[in-house]
Design a protein around this motif. Structure first.
Motif, PDB file in Angstrom:
ATOM      1  N   ASP A  56      11.008  21.670  75.970  1.00 36.38           N
ATOM      2  CA  ASP A  56      11.320  20.067  76.230  1.00 36.38           C
ATOM      3  C   ASP A  56      12.377  19.324  75.525  1.00 36.38           C
ATOM      4  N   VAL A  57      13.439  19.050  75.932  1.00 35.47           N
ATOM      5  CA  VAL A  57      14.692  18.913  75.324  1.00 35.47           C
ATOM      6  C   VAL A  57      14.637  17.778  74.474  1.00 35.47           C
ATOM      7  N   VAL A  58      15.263  17.460  73.501  1.00 36.53           N
ATOM      8  CA  VAL A  58      14.841  16.209  72.717  1.00 36.53           C
ATOM      9  C   VAL A  58      16.739  15.978  72.719  1.00 36.53           C
ATOM     10  N   ASP A  59      17.457  16.536  72.764  1.00 41.75           N
ATOM     11  CA  ASP A  59      19.026  16.847  71.895  1.00 41.75           C
ATOM     12  C   ASP A  59      19.880  18.247  71.921  1.00 41.75           C
ATOM     13  N   THR A  60      20.203  18.201  73.575  1.00 44.98           N
ATOM     14  CA  THR A  60      21.204  19.011  73.585  1.00 44.98           C
ATOM     15  C   THR A  60      23.032  19.305  72.774  1.00 44.98           C
ATOM     16  N   VAL A  61      22.840  18.610  72.062  1.00 50.43           N
ATOM     17  CA  VAL A  61      24.268  18.662  71.243  1.00 50.43           C
ATOM     18  C   VAL A  61      24.606  19.356  70.545  1.00 50.43           C
ATOM     19  N   GLY A  62      24.841  20.274  69.601  1.00 47.32           N
ATOM     20  CA  GLY A  62      24.817  21.840  69.046  1.00 47.32           C
ATOM     21  C   GLY A  62      23.947  22.784  69.857  1.00 47.32           C
ATOM     22  N   ALA A  63      23.907  22.632  70.674  1.00 42.34           N
ATOM     23  CA  ALA A  63      22.976  23.887  70.961  1.00 42.34           C
ATOM     24  C   ALA A  63      23.791  25.170  71.900  1.00 42.34           C
ATOM     25  N   GLY A  64      25.417  24.784  71.891  1.00 43.22           N
ATOM     26  CA  GLY A  64      26.684  24.966  72.276  1.00 43.22           C
ATOM     27  C   GLY A  64      26.327  26.581  71.340  1.00 43.22           C
ATOM     28  N   ASP A  65      26.501  25.514  70.248  1.00 41.60           N
ATOM     29  CA  ASP A  65      27.231  26.045  68.697  1.00 41.60           C
ATOM     30  C   ASP A  65      26.437  27.022  68.134  1.00 41.60           C
ATOM     31  N   ALA A  66      24.987  26.882  68.245  1.00 43.36           N
ATOM     32  CA  ALA A  66      24.068  27.477  67.815  1.00 43.36           C
ATOM     33  C   ALA A  66      23.801  28.701  68.358  1.00 43.36           C
ATOM     34  N   PHE A  67      23.944  29.036  69.340  1.00 42.43           N
ATOM     35  CA  PHE A  67      24.359  29.326  70.423  1.00 42.43           C
ATOM     36  C   PHE A  67      24.910  30.846  70.263  1.00 42.43           C
ATOM     37  N   VAL A  68      26.558  30.352  69.879  1.00 46.94           N
ATOM     38  CA  VAL A  68      27.826  31.261  69.351  1.00 46.94           C
ATOM     39  C   VAL A  68      26.761  31.505  68.238  1.00 46.94           C
ATOM     40  N   ASN A 120      20.283  32.534  72.813  1.00 49.69           N
ATOM     41  CA  ASN A 120      19.311  32.203  74.081  1.00 49.69           C
ATOM     42  C   ASN A 120      18.727  31.162  73.575  1.00 49.69           C
ATOM     43  N   ALA A 121      17.511  31.983  72.035  1.00 54.91           N
ATOM     44  CA  ALA A 121      16.785  31.034  71.770  1.00 54.91           C
ATOM     45  C   ALA A 121      17.204  30.613  70.889  1.00 54.91           C
ATOM     46  N   CYS A 122      18.284  31.092  70.353  1.00 56.50           N
ATOM     47  CA  CYS A 122      18.690  30.071  68.798  1.00 56.50           C
ATOM     48  C   CYS A 122      19.081  28.707  69.829  1.00 56.50           C
ATOM     49  N   GLY A 123      19.733  28.566  70.801  1.00 56.66           N
ATOM     50  CA  GLY A 123      20.515  27.714  71.566  1.00 56.66           C
ATOM     51  C   GLY A 123      18.864  26.773  71.948  1.00 56.66           C
TER      52      GLY A 123
END
Ligand code: ATP
Length: 325
Positions: free
Chosen positions: A258-270, A291-294
């Motif tokens: 359930d998406v609340v805020d996707t900003v930062g997903a890319g950085d967590a993924f990296v 993928n789990a971090c993102g």
């Protein structure tokens, strides 16, 4: 363990307290953010030693950046630049899980990063150096800093990671294509969305839309790596990610959240990917963690505050972090 080294600009971040234009919303949340410190904090939470280099202004937001990032266990090497202010981002919430960001960073302290800000030995002794395509587009001196750090990493045989992270507001498309193409061309490990990678591929022009580029990820990564010598990680949002290494494509689906805020997903993924990379993990294992971090990052607000620890990742996977089939 040798630390991961990253550098770049971190700014103050003012987020509207509710959905609506900041012309009218009068309550707001004060925080900080920047792609490289987002990655650094995530790495630190995952137990990886990490150093961040940047400049801040001699002001309250600069002091906040230093204190908060240091408080997360990151080795902060911040120059205080008395001639410029800390840059600022304003985030307007536009809907459930969506936002618009405005940058006030031209001439900021962070954009005045210089090659001399990176002390001898820090690049040379790093486990890995991580740069983003944001930094070389901030200013001439920031671009020179990236060139210098890339040259030092190559000379010392230190692995170089680059997240293309194309920001259209920083430079015209053709300038960005040239500068980011040069940076990405040096990377051992490269991250980007399909359109970002298309932008830096040889002969790349303006970014195409995601779906068109995604239609042929195989052709795209082969154009970026004809010699088959590097690792290319294609971030595909809710669909997960694909890695190209040694001529082989490995896909991993995203998680249903359930998406609340996707900003930062890319950085967590990296950060998730790099945390495995420094330990020599397989592509499959790195992708699974990334993928789990993102996905976890999407379930909570904030650009980096929700970065998970290994225990939180385990809990997420144990409690129905179902991969999308
Ligand atoms: P940003 O710059 O907004 O942080 P990005 O464009 O760099 O993001 P994305 O591809 O949007 O990167 O997301 C990175 C990763 O985060 C994806 O590869 C995926 O693992 C995870 N992710 C992103 N969005 C979702 C989502 N809606 N559901 C589950 N996982 C997601």
């Amino acid at each position: 363990d040798s630390p991961v080294l990253t550098l770049g600009e971190t700014m103050g971040l003012i987020t509207g307290g509710r959905i609506g234009s900041l012309a009218h919303v009068s309550d707001a949340h004060v925080g900080i953010g920047g792609s490289e410190t987002n990655v650094a904090v995530s790495l630190s939470r995952l137990g990886v030693p990490v150093t961040w280099i940047g400049r801040v202004g001699d002001d309250s937001l600069g002091r906040r950046i230093v204190r908060e990032v240091r408080g997360e266990g990151v080795d902060v090497r911040a120059q205080v630049d008395v001639d410029a202010a800390t840059g600022l981002m304003l985030k307007e919430l536009t809907g459930q899980g969506t936002a618009r960001v405005y940058y006030y960073r031209a001439g900021s302290a962070g954009s005045r990063l210089a090659a001399a800000d990176v002390p001898a030995g820090l690049v040379e002794n790093a486990a890995l150096v991580h740069l983003t395509g944001i930094t070389p587009l901030l200013s001439d001196s920031a671009r020179e800093t990236c060139r210098s750090v890339v040259g030092r990493a190559r000379a010392a045989g230190v692995r170089l990671s680059v997240d293309v992270n194309y920001r259209s507001t920083l430079a015209p498309a053709h300038v960005a294509a040239e500068v980011l193409g040069e940076l990405a061309g040096q990377a051992d490990l490269m991250f980007g969305s399909p359109d970002e990678l298309a932008h830096v591929a040889p002969g790349g022009t303006a970014p195409t839309d995601d779906r068109a580029a995604a239609a042929d990820i195989g052709a795209l990564v082969r154009a970026l790596d004809p010699g088959g010598t590097r690792e290319i990680v294609v971030k595909r949002g809710a669909d997960g990610a694909t890695v190209y290494r040694d001529g082989v494509l490995v896909d991993a689906p995203g998680h249903r959240v359930d998406v609340v805020d996707t900003v930062g997903a890319g950085d967590a993924f990296v950060a998730g990917y790099l945390s495995g990379d420094v330990h020599g993990w397989s592509v499959e294992k790195k992708l699974a963690r990334a993928n789990a971090c993102g996905a976890v990052m999407c379930t909570m607000p904030g650009d980096w505050e929700a970065a998970p620890t290994p225990a939180e990742l385990d809990a997420f996977l144990a409690s129905g972090g179902d991969p999308v089939q």
